[in-house]
Design a protein around this motif. Structure first.
Motif, PDB file in Angstrom:
ATOM      1  N   PRO A  87       8.929  39.436 -18.532  1.00  0.00           N
ATOM      2  CA  PRO A  87       7.652  40.147 -18.712  1.00  0.00           C
ATOM      3  C   PRO A  87       7.238  40.138 -20.175  1.00  0.00           C
ATOM      4  O   PRO A  87       8.075  40.146 -21.079  1.00  0.00           O
ATOM      5  CB  PRO A  87       7.981  41.563 -18.223  1.00  0.00           C
ATOM      6  CG  PRO A  87       9.148  41.393 -17.305  1.00  0.00           C
ATOM      7  CD  PRO A  87       9.958  40.256 -17.859  1.00  0.00           C
ATOM      8  N   ALA A  88       5.936  40.123 -20.407  1.00  0.00           N
ATOM      9  CA  ALA A  88       5.411  40.055 -21.773  1.00  0.00           C
ATOM     10  C   ALA A  88       5.865  41.266 -22.593  1.00  0.00           C
ATOM     11  O   ALA A  88       5.864  42.402 -22.108  1.00  0.00           O
ATOM     12  CB  ALA A  88       3.889  39.978 -21.745  1.00  0.00           C
ATOM     13  N   VAL A  89       6.260  41.001 -23.835  1.00  0.00           N
ATOM     14  CA  VAL A  89       6.594  42.061 -24.774  1.00  0.00           C
ATOM     15  C   VAL A  89       5.367  42.289 -25.646  1.00  0.00           C
ATOM     16  O   VAL A  89       4.904  41.375 -26.335  1.00  0.00           O
ATOM     17  CB  VAL A  89       7.800  41.669 -25.638  1.00  0.00           C
ATOM     18  CG1 VAL A  89       8.117  42.781 -26.636  1.00  0.00           C
ATOM     19  CG2 VAL A  89       9.007  41.384 -24.760  1.00  0.00           C
ATOM     20  N   THR A  90       4.810  43.483 -25.605  1.00  0.00           N
ATOM     21  CA  THR A  90       3.558  43.757 -26.296  1.00  0.00           C
ATOM     22  C   THR A  90       3.807  44.382 -27.667  1.00  0.00           C
ATOM     23  O   THR A  90       4.940  44.736 -28.018  1.00  0.00           O
ATOM     24  CB  THR A  90       2.673  44.697 -25.467  1.00  0.00           C
ATOM     25  OG1 THR A  90       3.265  46.009 -25.456  1.00  0.00           O
ATOM     26  CG2 THR A  90       2.543  44.193 -24.034  1.00  0.00           C
ATOM     27  N   SER A  91       2.724  44.532 -28.416  1.00  0.00           N
ATOM     28  CA  SER A  91       2.792  45.121 -29.757  1.00  0.00           C
ATOM     29  C   SER A  91       2.620  46.638 -29.724  1.00  0.00           C
ATOM     30  O   SER A  91       2.472  47.260 -30.776  1.00  0.00           O
ATOM     31  CB  SER A  91       1.711  44.508 -30.644  1.00  0.00           C
ATOM     32  OG  SER A  91       0.434  44.673 -30.043  1.00  0.00           O
ATOM     33  N   GLN A  92       2.630  47.238 -28.540  1.00  0.00           N
ATOM     34  CA  GLN A  92       2.337  48.663 -28.436  1.00  0.00           C
ATOM     35  C   GLN A  92       3.325  49.533 -29.198  1.00  0.00           C
ATOM     36  O   GLN A  92       2.967  50.622 -29.651  1.00  0.00           O
ATOM     37  CB  GLN A  92       2.296  49.081 -26.969  1.00  0.00           C
ATOM     38  CG  GLN A  92       1.003  48.701 -26.261  1.00  0.00           C
ATOM     39  CD  GLN A  92      -0.219  49.269 -26.962  1.00  0.00           C
ATOM     40  OE1 GLN A  92      -0.304  50.461 -27.248  1.00  0.00           O
ATOM     41  NE2 GLN A  92      -1.173  48.399 -27.283  1.00  0.00           N
TER      42      GLN A  92
END
Length: 462
Positions: free
Chosen positions: A37-42
């Motif tokens: 799953p995508a790792v976001t910058s949140q």
């Protein structure tokens, strides 16, 4: 009996994580792949949001600078706001009318820097001081940006009396930023970890085989990174191990584990950069691990932002920035195999209807398109799975690579009686590349192994 070994029998169940490719020269390549799953910058934006819950700026001079509370050693020059509020309280403590003006040169929108001014009456000496304030109704900062240098926010405040006489800011003069939420950041973000995720990639190539070994000339683990995070980063391989069929965990060794690898990053928002890193026999112990018959690959990949701490490398982050890693185990069937076995059970029921048969001759025709020598055995079994007798009375049927072979097998007497009791025939094929596994060969997508068995019987005349 007509038995054909197809792709599913050779490689196991085909699902969303498995696909076949055929090289231009016909080489069959088995691919086991998984995308985390995508790792976001949140996480980074969340840290900034916590810092921006409340940033008070007491105003004590006509011109002053305030350092933005950024994490670590980050140095940002542009911070676009998605939300936030600005509250100000600009009082007049003097017994004469004044004019107040607040300008924040670094806080800008499409109309320019934020500025506000007003004329205030004289303070009577008691009660509340006249003030320019929006206390209770903060200014909505949606659409504003901080454009700063060296993380410093400049504050310009003028309070002037009659004839333009400059005065000192009154006690309690203040501006307060609240609930800041950012959509875009630009600058140097410091060196910090970027969390990753872990997963397991199932490899069922070896599931259908009974025994034997197989080696590959050029297997690979291919890591593909899709990255929309606009800052320099290095992949950190925290875990990369194969799980064998007997439950052992064997680590992949090599430079990818020791050093990670740098992956490219986009230079413009809204774009992606792509990086491919290959783990193979030249930079790891991959061949040794495949010899151990892996059933899965465990991996965990994260990232380190600005691994070299180079403050001259400026980048950007958006609130939708992310990176994903796709891990593919490639097994090209250009390799060697010895005594690699698989089994096929087919219905075979002569029953009592053939009691008048006194002898039979089985004709076994094998069409071997594979570049593998094949040893074929057959065992007749009863309804409970118990073995009765062999198809070739203990002998092995050898079928050379790329040939068709026909063999007649005569049965009579006690063997025929045993076969008459059989309910199934278990065919076992053992593969080996030419030279008893010493020479590598290519297996193409249009090759197969077909085994056909027919019977010619002798009937006793009444």
């Amino acid at each position: 009996v007509d038995s054909r070994v197809g792709l599913e029998e050779l490689v196991g169940a085909v699902d969303g994580r498995f696909y076949l490719t055929v090289d231009p020269d016909g080489l069959l390549r088995f691919n086991y792949t998984d995308t985390v799953p995508a790792v976001t910058s949140q996480a980074i934006f969340t840290d900034l949001r916590e810092l921006g819950r409340g940033v008070p700026v007491p105003i004590t001079e006509s011109r002053m600078t305030v350092e933005l509370p950024l994490p670590d050693d980050a140095s940002l020059n542009l911070l676009q706001l998605r939300a936030g509020g600005l509250t100000y309280y600009l009082p007049n403590p003097y017994p004469q009318p004044v004019r107040v003006a607040l300008t924040l040169p670094n806080l800008q929108n499409d109309e320019g820097p934020f500025t506000i001014s007003a004329d205030l009456p004289a303070y009577a000496g008691t009660g509340d001081q006249p003030a320019l304030t929006n206390n209770g109704t903060p200014l909505d900062l949606t659409g504003y940006s901080f454009r700063v240098t060296d993380n410093e926010l400049t504050v310009e405040y003028d309070i002037t009396g009659p004839a333009g006489l400059p005065l000192e800011p009154g006690r309690g003069t203040i501006a307060i930023f609240t609930d800041l939420d950012f959509s875009y950041l630009e600058g140097y973000f410091g060196q910090q970890p970027y969390a990753g995720v872990d997963d397991r990639l199932e490899i069922d190539f070896f599931d259908n085989y009974l025994s034997g070994t197989v080696t590959f000339v050029d297997p690979r683990i291919v890591v593909r990174i899709r990255n929309s995070v606009g800052v320099p980063a290095r992949a950190v391989v925290e875990e990369l191990s194969v799980i064998t069929e007997d439950g052992r965990r064997l680590p992949v060794e090599g430079e990818v584990v020791d050093e990670g690898f740098t992956f490219d990053y986009p230079r413009e928002p809204g774009t992606n950069a792509y990086t491919t890193y290959v783990v193979d026999k030249t930079n790891s112990n991959l061949l040794e691990l495949l010899d151990a018959r892996p059933s899965a690959l465990d991996y965990r990949i994260s990232a380190l932002i600005n691994p070299d701490r180079d403050t001259t490398q400026r980048g950007f982050l958006t609130d939708t920035s992310s990176f994903t890693a796709t891990v593919t185990v490639e097994l090209p069937l250009y390799g060697t195999a010895t005594d690699f076995e698989l089994s096929d059970t087919v219905r075979f029921d002569l029953d009592r209807q053939y009691e008048e048969v006194t002898a039979a001759s089985f004709r076994v025709t094998t069409d071997n398109e594979l570049p593998l020598d094949v040893l074929l055995t057959g065992t007749f079994i009863d309804s409970l799975g118990g073995p009765l007798t062999d198809l070739a009375d203990g002998a092995l049927l050898l079928v050379r690579a790329g040939t068709s072979t026909t063999t007649d097998l005569d049965v009579a007497g006690d063997r025929l009686e045993l076969i008459r009791r059989a309910k199934y025939l278990v065919l076992e094929t053992s593969f080996a590349t030419t030279g008893q596994g010493s020479l590598p060969v290519r297996i193409n997508n249009d090759q197969s192994l077909r085994v056909r068995i027919g019977a010619r019987v002798t009937v006793e005349q009444p």
